[in-house]
Design an enzyme around this catalytic site. Structure first.
Site, short mmCIF file in Angstrom:
data_model
loop_
_atom_site.label_atom_id
_atom_site.label_comp_id
_atom_site.label_asym_id
_atom_site.label_seq_id
_atom_site.Cartn_x
_atom_site.Cartn_y
_atom_site.Cartn_z
N SER A 46 0.84 -1.19 0.00
CA SER A 46 0.00 0.00 0.00
C SER A 46 0.87 1.25 0.00
CB SER A 46 -0.91 0.02 1.23
OG SER A 46 -1.82 -1.05 1.16
N ASN A 70 0.89 -9.01 12.59
CA ASN A 70 1.79 -7.96 12.10
C ASN A 70 1.28 -6.58 12.40
OD1 ASN A 70 1.40 -6.08 9.52
ND2 ASN A 70 0.05 -7.86 9.29
N CYS A 128 -7.04 1.81 7.35
CA CYS A 128 -6.06 2.67 7.98
C CYS A 128 -6.77 3.81 8.68
CB CYS A 128 -5.00 3.14 6.99
SG CYS A 128 -5.67 3.85 5.52
C1 LIG Z 1 3.31 -8.40 6.87
C2 LIG Z 1 1.98 -8.00 6.30
C3 LIG Z 1 1.86 -6.75 5.72
C4 LIG Z 1 0.64 -6.34 5.17
N1 LIG Z 1 0.54 -5.12 4.57
C5 LIG Z 1 -0.61 -4.76 3.96
C6 LIG Z 1 -0.71 -3.54 3.23
O1 LIG Z 1 0.25 -2.77 3.13
N2 LIG Z 1 -1.90 -3.24 2.65
C7 LIG Z 1 -2.99 -4.07 2.71
O2 LIG Z 1 -4.03 -3.75 2.14
N3 LIG Z 1 -2.91 -5.25 3.37
C8 LIG Z 1 -1.76 -5.61 4.00
N4 LIG Z 1 -1.69 -6.82 4.64
C9 LIG Z 1 -2.86 -7.72 4.66
C10 LIG Z 1 -2.77 -8.76 3.54
O3 LIG Z 1 -2.75 -8.16 2.26
C11 LIG Z 1 -3.94 -9.76 3.61
O4 LIG Z 1 -5.16 -9.06 3.45
C12 LIG Z 1 -3.98 -10.53 4.91
O5 LIG Z 1 -2.67 -10.81 5.36
C13 LIG Z 1 -4.75 -11.85 4.81
O6 LIG Z 1 -4.18 -12.74 3.87
P1 LIG Z 1 -3.14 -13.93 4.27
O7 LIG Z 1 -3.74 -14.70 5.39
O8 LIG Z 1 -2.93 -14.70 3.02
O9 LIG Z 1 -1.89 -13.23 4.71
C14 LIG Z 1 -0.48 -7.22 5.22
C15 LIG Z 1 -0.33 -8.48 5.82
C16 LIG Z 1 0.88 -8.88 6.35
C17 LIG Z 1 1.00 -10.25 6.98
#
Ligand SMILES: Cc1cc2nc3c(=O)[nH]c(=O)nc-3n(C[C@H](O)[C@H](O)[C@H](O)COP(=O)(O)O)c2cc1C
Ligand SMILES: Cc1cc2nc3c(=O)[nH]c(=O)nc-3n(C[C@H](O)[C@H](O)[C@H](O)COP(=O)(O)OP(=O)(O)OC[C@H]3O[C@@H](n4cnc5c(N)ncnc54)[C@H](O)[C@@H]3O)c2cc1C
Ligand code: FES
Lengths: 316, 329
Positions: A46, A70, A128
């Protein structure tokens, strides 16, 4: 061989597997590295109006089996640097550029800069805090009025397809989706992380540097599936426009991908799974998915899209 | 709500630190046997702090013996300092977590009757030593850590050095705190091959006050050359000034070079090795915010340092334009 192609507004993809936002995707080298796998598409980190530093660590940990926590603090190079990256780099996979801001005006500004530099579609990270004085705790994605305000502002500023990324930390995800579509969103991505907190009992304090954090990983998958189903069912009932859903949350296998698609998703994003397998997870899941569809006799993704909704349709 | 403060520095009189260390060790042991690693930050109390040099200390913690045994030189642990800048825990945004490689490992003699230890097989625990130089915010706080304070651990992460064969020669070149993984590499090679390998080390420091690990390295290496930028100890100059003497006339096919230190030192060191026809490897000291392939902020070329490093091949590194510059940690 089953056809895995997915055609969504702004995203012509060879398969439904996309990199989730915030996972490795804040710089060109990392994005190229993931693009080189069998993934179908990318989502960038993002991007906000200004460069932002990381929160103090621990920023991301595997707190228990399948539980990823996180609070990175949205570290990102800022819209100007990322716009330059978009102008100079060509990626081998389509990319959704994820953006955020403190208010509607900032979102619109970032969107404008990135679209001017070549972003072909945007994902609006709504999880956010709103920058309004005195409203630090107010998450934009938790207020349908603010979702509407932000999506409308970006809609007015740019012409490219917009995907609103919804937070699971709300009372009614259908109300949030309604606001996003009213603002002009072309599709939805869900879910972002679930609000969480972990304490270490020996030390007696929160583990994550930012204290509060978001949860992702395999443990959140059933929550994400339920949210996707709620949206799909509202679409079936005609309460929401029929638009693409990108399912996100805890996906680690092709069976998980199939679950989301059977609940109405058109594509999926994968984030936390890279902890255990790095970007090669896309190669494995891609092959598994092709095999699964072959074995099940699904010629393409549409053949299984939404089939699990049949038994849920009576619910409201 | 009235509540006690989370301030472990004020422990009750007669508090049994040894018992606490054992209980934390058992927690590590359970996690380690389930996963083969410690995935969540897991605190252990600091049992000893040794001064090594000016602003360089070794922090000792008790861990299960198998965890110390399995550790491979070059691998790192994410070390969480849970205190804020005032030494308490009531301020947000001050505690932090950074990667540290292990500098030394000791048998844990606590509670062991040395006369019977050989029969009982020891206590099942070991002491892991992290040697830390005050370079900034977190390392500064860690060099002031006290016995009884918490240090959170998760790991081990990352790659190790390639193995040596009997009859081969190893050249080690460290700069500053790059001493830690190279000491462990030398110790490991010596333990596996005894006198059947030759280990020649060069250690570069800014000055005499910073110099550390000299006795340790002399103990496991066949030769040690120390350089200091200002000439206050050993040869004046950089490790690259004395390296040609070591490379000169060595049997290229049976020699390996490992280096760790600032990238502006490692690049010329690896280049000299390449020019001499010797295989070189570097342990990279980059800023690793997450260590688990999530943030993408540790890229060198098209690789992640946290999982595809920190030990990387010199041949490959020399081809990466973003290798060799000074970095913020
Ligand atoms: C380390 C980390 C950083 C993330 N940063 C963002 C971000 O910058 N923008 C966003 O929309 N989601 C962010 N997310 C959320 C992920 O895009 C996703 O929606 C969420 O982790 C669920 O998917 P997963 O279980 O496959 O990780 C972040 C997740 C993690 C673990
Ligand atoms: C695999 C690995 C193993 C390691 N092993 C050890 C070890 O055994 N022992 C050890 O002591 N260290 C080791 N390190 C280094 C350690 O992780 C930390 O980087 C180091 O302790 C400095 O952290 P800090 O928070 O104190 O420094 P910081 O406060 O981050 O500052 C470090 C230095 O960088 C400068 N700096 C900070 N931010 C910037 C910026 N934005 N731009 C320019 N300069 C900046 C500071 O002025 C200072 O000189 C290792 C690193 C890695 C990756
Ligand atoms: S340290 Fe975060 S990806 Fe390597």
């Amino acid at each position: 061989m089953a056809n895995l192609r997915v055609s969504l507004p702004g995203l012509e993809m060879s398969n439904p597997l996309m990199l989730a936002s915030g996972i490795q995707g804040g710089n060109a080298a990392a994005l190229h590295r993931v693009a080189a796998t069998a993934c179908g598409g990318l989502v960038s980190k993002s991007i906000g109006p200004e460069p932002r530093e990381m929160y103090p660590g621990p920023v991301c940990v595997e707190a228990a089996d399948s539980v990823i926590l996180n609070a990175m603090g949205l570290p990102n190079p800022g819209a100007d640097v990322f716009a330059e990256l978009l102008r100079t780099e060509t990626f081998s996979k389509p990319m959704l550029v994820s953006i955020f801001g403190g208010d509607a005006e900032e979102y619109a500004l970032v969107a404008q800069k990135l679209v001017d530099s070549g972003a072909g579609s945007l994902e609006l990270n709504l999880s956010c805090p709103h920058a309004k004085p005195g409203s630090r705790a107010l998450i934009i994605g938790q207020q349908p009025e603010l979702i509407l305000e932000v999506v409308s502002a970006v809609r007015d500023a740019v012409d490219v397809p917009l995907y609103a990324k919804l937070s699971p930390n709300t009372t009614s995800i259908v109300d949030d989706a309604t606001a996003a579509f009213k603002g002009g969103a072309d599709g939805l991505s869900l879910i972002n992380t679930i609000s969480a907190l972990e304490v270490d009992p020996h030390v007696g304090r929160p583990v994550i540097g930012n204290l509060l954090c978001g949860m992702s990983g395999p443990a959140v998958r059933p929550v994400a599936q339920r949210k996707v189903a709620e949206i799909s069912l509202a679409m079936l009932r005609g309460e929401l426009p029929d638009a693409p859903i990108i399912g996100i949350g805890g996906i680690t296998t092709a069976l998980d991908v199939a679950r989301f698609i059977q609940l109405g998703a058109s594509a999926v994003q994968i984030g936390s799974a890279l902890i255990w397998e790095d970007a090669a997870v896309f190669d494995r899941i891609h092959d598994e998915l092709a095999e699964f569809m072959e074995v099940q006799g699904y010629a393409d993704l549409d053949a299984m899209k939404g089939i699990a909704l049949d038994s849920l349709e009576g619910l409201s | 709500m009235s509540r006690p403060r989370a301030s472990p520095r004020e422990r009750p009189q007669g508090f049994d630190l040894d018992r606490l260390a054992n209980s934390c060790c058992a927690r590590l042991s359970t996690a380690y046997s389930q996963r083969g690693m410690i995935a969540a930050p897991t605190p252990v109390p600091v049992l000893a702090v040794d001064a090594e040099a000016e602003a360089v200390v070794t922090v000792w913690v008790r861990v299960p013996a198998e965890l110390a045994h399995d550790y491979q030189p070059g691998q790192y642990w994410m070390c969480w300092n849970p205190y804020d800048s005032t030494g308490d825990m009531d301020q947000p945004h001050h505690h932090s977590e950074k990667p540290y490689s292990v500098g030394d490992i000791r048998l844990d003699q606590t509670g062991v009757d040395t006369a019977t230890a050989a029969d009982t097989g020891g206590s099942g625990t070991a002491l892991l030593g992290f040697t830390i130089k005050d370079l900034g915010k977190q390392s500064g706080e860690l060099t002031r850590i006290q016995v009884g304070d918490w240090l959170g651990l998760r790991g081990p992460f990352g790659t190790t050095f390639p193995p040596l064969r009997s009859g081969e020669r190893l050249i080690l070149v460290s700069g500053g705190i790059g001493s830690t993984p190279l000491h462990m590499a030398a110790r490991d090679v010596r333990m596996k091959h005894g006198e059947r390998v030759t280990i020649d080390a060069v250690m570069g420091f800014q000055n005499k006050a910073e110099a550390h690990f000299i006795d340790r390295m002399e103990g496991v290496c066949d030769s040690l050359t120390v350089t200091t930028d200002d000439g206050s100890l050993g040869t004046q100059g950089f490790p690259t000034n004395v390296l040609p003497d070591l490379l000169d006339g060595c049997d290229v096919a049976s020699t390996l070079l490992f280096t760790c230190g600032p990238e502006p030192m490692m690049r010329p060191v690896l280049q000299m090795a390449r020019d001499a026809g010797i295989r070189g490897y570097a342990a990279m000291e980059r800023y690793l915010p997450c260590s688990i392939a999530m943030c993408g902020l540790c890229m060198v070329g098209d690789r992640l340092t946290c999982t595809e490093g920190p030990v990387m091949e010199g041949e490959w590194l020399l081809d990466q334009p973003d290798f060799g510059h000074a970095h913020a940690h």
